[in-house]
Design a protein around this motif. Sequence first.
Motif, mmCIF file in Angstrom:
data_model
loop_
_atom_site.group_PDB
_atom_site.id
_atom_site.type_symbol
_atom_site.label_atom_id
_atom_site.label_comp_id
_atom_site.label_asym_id
_atom_site.label_seq_id
_atom_site.Cartn_x
_atom_site.Cartn_y
_atom_site.Cartn_z
ATOM 1 N N ALA A 55 62.243 33.220 80.297
ATOM 2 C CA ALA A 55 61.995 31.909 80.893
ATOM 3 C C ALA A 55 60.592 31.831 81.483
ATOM 4 O O ALA A 55 59.865 30.847 81.276
ATOM 5 C CB ALA A 55 63.034 31.615 81.972
ATOM 6 N N LEU A 56 60.201 32.871 82.198
ATOM 7 C CA LEU A 56 58.888 32.850 82.841
ATOM 8 C C LEU A 56 57.774 32.920 81.811
ATOM 9 O O LEU A 56 56.746 32.259 81.952
ATOM 10 C CB LEU A 56 58.778 34.002 83.830
ATOM 11 N N LYS A 57 57.991 33.693 80.769
ATOM 12 C CA LYS A 57 56.986 33.776 79.705
ATOM 13 C C LYS A 57 56.786 32.419 79.055
ATOM 14 O O LYS A 57 55.656 32.023 78.739
ATOM 15 C CB LYS A 57 57.423 34.808 78.667
ATOM 16 N N THR A 115 69.625 15.710 78.404
ATOM 17 C CA THR A 115 69.507 17.149 78.228
ATOM 18 C C THR A 115 68.145 17.624 78.722
ATOM 19 O O THR A 115 67.257 16.812 79.004
ATOM 20 C CB THR A 115 69.656 17.536 76.750
ATOM 21 N N GLY A 116 67.977 18.928 78.787
ATOM 22 C CA GLY A 116 66.671 19.462 79.159
ATOM 23 C C GLY A 116 65.593 19.093 78.174
ATOM 24 O O GLY A 116 64.436 18.890 78.555
ATOM 25 N N HIS A 152 68.150 28.641 81.454
ATOM 26 C CA HIS A 152 68.439 29.579 80.368
ATOM 27 C C HIS A 152 69.253 28.941 79.247
ATOM 28 O O HIS A 152 69.366 29.526 78.168
ATOM 29 C CB HIS A 152 69.142 30.833 80.907
ATOM 30 N N TRP A 153 69.828 27.758 79.490
ATOM 31 C CA TRP A 153 70.582 27.063 78.446
ATOM 32 C C TRP A 153 69.702 26.178 77.573
ATOM 33 O O TRP A 153 70.180 25.618 76.584
ATOM 34 C CB TRP A 153 71.691 26.218 79.072
ATOM 35 N N PHE A 154 68.434 26.014 77.920
ATOM 36 C CA PHE A 154 67.574 25.078 77.219
ATOM 37 C C PHE A 154 66.758 25.784 76.135
ATOM 38 O O PHE A 154 66.495 26.985 76.216
ATOM 39 C CB PHE A 154 66.600 24.397 78.188
ATOM 40 N N ASN A 155 66.337 24.999 75.155
ATOM 41 C CA ASN A 155 65.288 25.441 74.234
ATOM 42 C C ASN A 155 63.989 25.330 75.023
ATOM 43 O O ASN A 155 63.460 24.239 75.228
ATOM 44 C CB ASN A 155 65.270 24.548 72.995
ATOM 45 N N ALA A 156 63.491 26.461 75.503
ATOM 46 C CA ALA A 156 62.446 26.458 76.527
ATOM 47 C C ALA A 156 61.191 25.677 76.134
ATOM 48 O O ALA A 156 60.727 24.836 76.916
ATOM 49 C CB ALA A 156 62.087 27.884 76.932
ATOM 50 N N PRO A 157 60.585 25.902 74.965
ATOM 51 C CA PRO A 157 59.367 25.140 74.644
ATOM 52 C C PRO A 157 59.593 23.635 74.618
ATOM 53 O O PRO A 157 58.762 22.858 75.120
ATOM 54 C CB PRO A 157 58.962 25.687 73.275
ATOM 55 N N LEU A 191 72.115 36.010 70.609
ATOM 56 C CA LEU A 191 71.665 34.673 70.245
ATOM 57 C C LEU A 191 71.110 33.951 71.464
ATOM 58 O O LEU A 191 71.611 34.111 72.580
ATOM 59 C CB LEU A 191 72.831 33.872 69.664
ATOM 60 N N PRO A 192 70.053 33.135 71.276
ATOM 61 C CA PRO A 192 69.574 32.305 72.384
ATOM 62 C C PRO A 192 70.705 31.420 72.914
ATOM 63 O O PRO A 192 71.501 30.878 72.135
ATOM 64 C CB PRO A 192 68.456 31.470 71.741
ATOM 65 N N LEU A 193 70.772 31.254 74.238
ATOM 66 C CA LEU A 193 71.886 30.512 74.821
ATOM 67 C C LEU A 193 71.899 29.056 74.394
ATOM 68 O O LEU A 193 72.967 28.441 74.341
ATOM 69 C CB LEU A 193 71.846 30.625 76.345
ATOM 70 N N HIS A 194 70.726 28.499 74.069
ATOM 71 C CA HIS A 194 70.727 27.084 73.692
ATOM 72 C C HIS A 194 71.401 26.851 72.346
ATOM 73 O O HIS A 194 71.663 25.701 71.970
ATOM 74 C CB HIS A 194 69.304 26.510 73.692
#
Length: 259
Positions: free
Chosen positions: A176-178, A97-98, A118-123, A6-9
Amino acid sequence: MPPNVLPLHTLNPLGRFSDRAQDYARYRPGYPPEAIAAILADMGDPRSLVVADIGAGTGISSRLLGDRGPQIIAVEPNAAMREAAEAHPQVVFQPGTGEQTELADKSVHIVTCCQSFHWFNAPLALAEFSRILQMGGRLALLWNDWDLKDSGTAAYYQIIHAVATRAIDHRDHTQALKAVEQQTEFSRVRHLSFAYGQTLTLPEVVGRSLSSSYIPKEGRAHLQFLDASAAWHGAWAAIDGTVTLKYVTNLYLSEKVAT
């Protein structure tokens, strides 16, 4: 991302460190001076900069950045972590939050995420970072990753891996980089890496590990972890009773190039 991970967020990032704040403040490693310097490099007089340190935890990175002169806004959603933070004249903590920092548009020169992105919803987080960054402002993602080329550190990583409550591989920052590369507002990511070490006694090693959300704090797995850590320490400790855990500190830098 591997299947069934599962995604960490989605794994309660706002609350899962509440009972680990004191261990986090006491035992988590810092970051090499060269990495902190690289975050601020070519951004002008550090004393004129405003840095938003997102997911600041107990302020380890915030204080290291603040030592060099910038004003640091340490954004941390967890109240226990904020309360465990040591005061610093250049650092102000606030909840956020992020994905929702509560900071004003174009109000900061640098956004840092130290051991937190890595804990954030990246987009969603990257859209928020673009909003609060000034044009030409910098995004810095920083991680301390286990140096598995070091035999002692690799042996300890196996202990951690055996009892972890979720998959761990902090060396793989591909996702994350992607996510950053897919955002047209940010420039191509630049990667820098630095060797780093943390010299610890056995109680400090245990405390450093218990600061991680994936290490059990009770039950059979916890006892397994304590026994294995003691055996590891006996095998690898120097004559003064300390062991140095080795890290590769990975820093990824990008600038805001469009609105």
